[in-house]
Design a protein around this motif. Structure first.
Motif, PDB file in Angstrom:
ATOM      1  N   GLY A  13       0.804  -1.224   0.000  1.00  0.00           N
ATOM      2  CA  GLY A  13       0.000   0.000   0.000  1.00  0.00           C
ATOM      3  C   GLY A  13       0.834   1.270   0.000  1.00  0.00           C
ATOM      4  N   ALA A  14       1.930   1.265   0.773  1.00  0.00           N
ATOM      5  CA  ALA A  14       2.709   2.490   0.921  1.00  0.00           C
ATOM      6  C   ALA A  14       3.717   2.588  -0.214  1.00  0.00           C
ATOM      7  CB  ALA A  14       3.435   2.456   2.261  1.00  0.00           C
ATOM      8  N   VAL A  15       3.278   3.078  -1.365  1.00  0.00           N
ATOM      9  CA  VAL A  15       4.134   3.039  -2.561  1.00  0.00           C
ATOM     10  C   VAL A  15       4.488   4.455  -3.018  1.00  0.00           C
ATOM     11  CG1 VAL A  15       4.120   2.440  -5.019  1.00  0.00           C
ATOM     12  CG2 VAL A  15       3.237   0.822  -3.341  1.00  0.00           C
ATOM     13  N   PRO A  16       5.695   4.792  -3.355  1.00  0.00           N
ATOM     14  CA  PRO A  16       6.913   4.002  -3.179  1.00  0.00           C
ATOM     15  C   PRO A  16       7.464   4.126  -1.758  1.00  0.00           C
ATOM     16  CG  PRO A  16       7.411   6.046  -4.320  1.00  0.00           C
ATOM     17  CD  PRO A  16       5.938   6.072  -4.036  1.00  0.00           C
ATOM     18  N   VAL A  17       8.195   3.129  -1.321  1.00  0.00           N
ATOM     19  CA  VAL A  17       8.755   3.139   0.035  1.00  0.00           C
ATOM     20  C   VAL A  17      10.279   3.270  -0.041  1.00  0.00           C
ATOM     21  CG1 VAL A  17       9.020   1.839   2.185  1.00  0.00           C
ATOM     22  CG2 VAL A  17       6.937   1.595   0.848  1.00  0.00           C
ATOM     23  N   ILE A  18      10.817   4.189   0.755  1.00  0.00           N
ATOM     24  CA  ILE A  18      12.273   4.294   0.895  1.00  0.00           C
ATOM     25  C   ILE A  18      12.615   3.610   2.222  1.00  0.00           C
ATOM     26  CG2 ILE A  18      14.268   5.848   1.005  1.00  0.00           C
ATOM     27  CD1 ILE A  18      12.533   6.152  -1.582  1.00  0.00           C
ATOM     28  N   ALA A  19      13.435   2.567   2.162  1.00  0.00           N
ATOM     29  CA  ALA A  19      13.794   1.825   3.373  1.00  0.00           C
ATOM     30  C   ALA A  19      15.265   2.091   3.710  1.00  0.00           C
ATOM     31  CB  ALA A  19      13.560   0.333   3.155  1.00  0.00           C
ATOM     32  N   PRO A  20      15.531   2.932   4.711  1.00  0.00           N
ATOM     33  CA  PRO A  20      16.925   3.179   5.081  1.00  0.00           C
ATOM     34  C   PRO A  20      17.623   1.885   5.487  1.00  0.00           C
ATOM     35  CG  PRO A  20      15.452   4.702   6.208  1.00  0.00           C
ATOM     36  CD  PRO A  20      14.581   3.683   5.531  1.00  0.00           C
ATOM     37  N   ALA A  40      11.787  11.139  11.037  1.00  0.00           N
ATOM     38  CA  ALA A  40      11.731  11.312   9.577  1.00  0.00           C
ATOM     39  C   ALA A  40      10.608  10.485   8.955  1.00  0.00           C
ATOM     40  CB  ALA A  40      13.074  10.916   8.967  1.00  0.00           C
ATOM     41  N   ASP A  41       9.812   9.811   9.800  1.00  0.00           N
ATOM     42  CA  ASP A  41       8.681   8.998   9.317  1.00  0.00           C
ATOM     43  C   ASP A  41       9.085   7.875   8.385  1.00  0.00           C
ATOM     44  OD1 ASP A  41       6.528  10.023  10.708  1.00  0.00           O
ATOM     45  OD2 ASP A  41       6.337  11.723   9.304  1.00  0.00           O
ATOM     46  N   ALA A  42      10.214   7.243   8.657  1.00  0.00           N
ATOM     47  CA  ALA A  42      10.609   6.080   7.850  1.00  0.00           C
ATOM     48  C   ALA A  42       9.561   4.985   8.074  1.00  0.00           C
ATOM     49  CB  ALA A  42      11.988   5.590   8.275  1.00  0.00           C
ATOM     50  N   ALA A  43       8.972   4.479   6.979  1.00  0.00           N
ATOM     51  CA  ALA A  43       7.911   3.475   7.118  1.00  0.00           C
ATOM     52  C   ALA A  43       8.488   2.075   7.272  1.00  0.00           C
ATOM     53  CB  ALA A  43       6.989   3.531   5.905  1.00  0.00           C
ATOM     54  N   VAL A  44       9.689   1.885   6.753  1.00  0.00           N
ATOM     55  CA  VAL A  44      10.326   0.558   6.743  1.00  0.00           C
ATOM     56  C   VAL A  44      11.808   0.735   7.070  1.00  0.00           C
ATOM     57  CG1 VAL A  44      11.027  -1.356   5.226  1.00  0.00           C
ATOM     58  CG2 VAL A  44       8.724  -0.392   4.998  1.00  0.00           C
ATOM     59  N   SER A 217      15.109  13.082   6.769  1.00  0.00           N
ATOM     60  CA  SER A 217      13.747  13.297   6.295  1.00  0.00           C
ATOM     61  C   SER A 217      13.763  13.911   4.886  1.00  0.00           C
ATOM     62  CB  SER A 217      13.045  14.199   7.302  1.00  0.00           C
ATOM     63  OG  SER A 217      11.885  14.694   6.761  1.00  0.00           O
ATOM     64  N   GLU A 218      14.617  14.923   4.729  1.00  0.00           N
ATOM     65  CA  GLU A 218      14.720  15.573   3.417  1.00  0.00           C
ATOM     66  C   GLU A 218      15.262  14.590   2.359  1.00  0.00           C
ATOM     67  OE1 GLU A 218      17.185  19.331   2.527  1.00  0.00           O
ATOM     68  OE2 GLU A 218      15.828  19.788   4.208  1.00  0.00           O
ATOM     69  N   ALA A 219      16.276  13.842   2.736  1.00  0.00           N
ATOM     70  CA  ALA A 219      16.869  12.881   1.796  1.00  0.00           C
ATOM     71  C   ALA A 219      15.819  11.868   1.347  1.00  0.00           C
ATOM     72  CB  ALA A 219      18.042  12.167   2.458  1.00  0.00           C
ATOM     73  N   MET A 220      15.031  11.370   2.296  1.00  0.00           N
ATOM     74  CA  MET A 220      14.018  10.379   1.953  1.00  0.00           C
ATOM     75  C   MET A 220      12.917  10.974   1.098  1.00  0.00           C
ATOM     76  SD  MET A 220      13.975   8.295   5.525  1.00  0.00           S
ATOM     77  CE  MET A 220      12.338   7.754   5.272  1.00  0.00           C
ATOM     78  N   SER A 221      12.496  12.209   1.412  1.00  0.00           N
ATOM     79  CA  SER A 221      11.385  12.725   0.611  1.00  0.00           C
ATOM     80  C   SER A 221      11.852  13.087  -0.799  1.00  0.00           C
ATOM     81  CB  SER A 221      10.619  13.847   1.304  1.00  0.00           C
ATOM     82  OG  SER A 221      11.454  14.906   1.537  1.00  0.00           O
ATOM     83  N   GLU A 222      13.096  13.503  -0.945  1.00  0.00           N
ATOM     84  CA  GLU A 222      13.608  13.747  -2.308  1.00  0.00           C
ATOM     85  C   GLU A 222      13.628  12.458  -3.125  1.00  0.00           C
ATOM     86  OE1 GLU A 222      16.714  17.386  -1.533  1.00  0.00           O
ATOM     87  OE2 GLU A 222      17.450  15.650  -2.657  1.00  0.00           O
ATOM     88  N   LEU A 223      14.079  11.386  -2.473  1.00  0.00           N
ATOM     89  CA  LEU A 223      14.136  10.095  -3.183  1.00  0.00           C
ATOM     90  C   LEU A 223      12.724   9.627  -3.541  1.00  0.00           C
ATOM     91  CD1 LEU A 223      16.878   8.241  -1.087  1.00  0.00           C
ATOM     92  CD2 LEU A 223      17.085   9.041  -3.445  1.00  0.00           C
TER      93      LEU A 223
END
Ligand code: DX5
Ligand code: ZN
Length: 233
Positions: A13-20, A40-44, A217-223
């Motif tokens: 459901g959570a598409v796309p997902v960035i997984a650190p 940073a609200d990392a989902a995974v 957070s910024e890095a993940m949202s840019e990706l």
């Protein structure tokens, strides 16, 4: 406890997902890293387990994951780069992983293992090294929930993305079952994420491109943004 279906629908459901990828985090201050990733609200969170045998590097195992679990409710995506995963699987199930991925190169017929993972209510994944051809994993695509396409040789963070794996992602998207989650791991950053998204990937493991940046957070949202654009267009 969550069911297998609940965990799988979350990933789908959570598409796309960035997984650190926690291989690149500060191991001297795991608590702080978790707090930053939560903020940073990392989902995974992608947990790289290495045994110094299947890959020439050693990271951490179930004891560390168990302690992280006590401090986090985030989805734990465990990537087992270990020989004989069947021997250790129960430990990874017990410590609270939400997805467990084993390497096809360690388990040439992963069906029984995948079944064990699924029946423990956990998302079951298979990883393939960059040089493992699609034909070798193709027979098992209906037995897994997640296919992890390695885009570097497993073992170390910070390597350069190998572009020849993009066609493997494409083949898996075209020939695999509709709900198959396709993940890519290694060298994912601003210049490589979009082509993987276009090829059909939805779960992007990112080590250096998150942890080497001042703001996670910024890095993940840019990706995430870059991964969404090809789908929009
Ligand atoms: C490599 C690991 C990766 C790695 C990714 O064996 O599976 O998850 O940490 O790191 P980057 O994104 O720096 O290539
Ligand atoms: Zn990994």
């Amino acid at each position: 406890m969550q069911t297998h279906d609940e965990r799988l629908s979350f990933l789908r459901g959570a598409v796309p997902v960035i997984a650190p990828s926690m291989l690149k985090c500060d191991f001297g201050n795991l608590h702080r890293e978790l707090e930053l990733l939560h903020a940073a609200d990392a989902a995974v969170l992608h947990l790289d387990v290495m045994d110094g045998h299947f890959v020439p590097n050693l990271s951490y195992g179930p004891m560390v994951i168990e302690r992280l679990r006590e401090r986090s409710e985030t989805f734990f995506d465990a990537h087992l780069m270990i020989s004989e995963p069947a021997r250790y699987l129960d430990e990874y199930i017990r410590v609270g992983c939400d997805a467990i991925t084993v390497h096809l190169e360690a388990v040439p017929d992963p069906r029984e293992l995948l079944q064990r993972i699924r029946s423990s209510q956990i998302v079951a994944g298979v990883a393939v090294n960059p040089d493992t051809p699609f034909a070798e994993v193709e027979p098992f695509l209906n037995d897994m929930d997640l296919l992890l396409v390695m885009s570097v040789q497993p073992g170390f963070g910070g390597q350069k993305f190998l572009p020849h794996v993009v066609s493997k992602i494409q083949q898996a998207r075209e020939q695999g079952p509709e709900g198959l989650v396709i993940s890519v791991d290694g060298g994912i950053g601003k210049s490589t994420i979009a082509e993987c998204a276009r090829a059909g990937c939805s779960l992007f493991v990112a080590g250096s491109s998150v942890f080497d940046q001042p703001c996670y957070s910024e890095a993940m949202s840019e990706l995430r943004q870059l991964a969404m654009e090809p789908q929009a267009g």
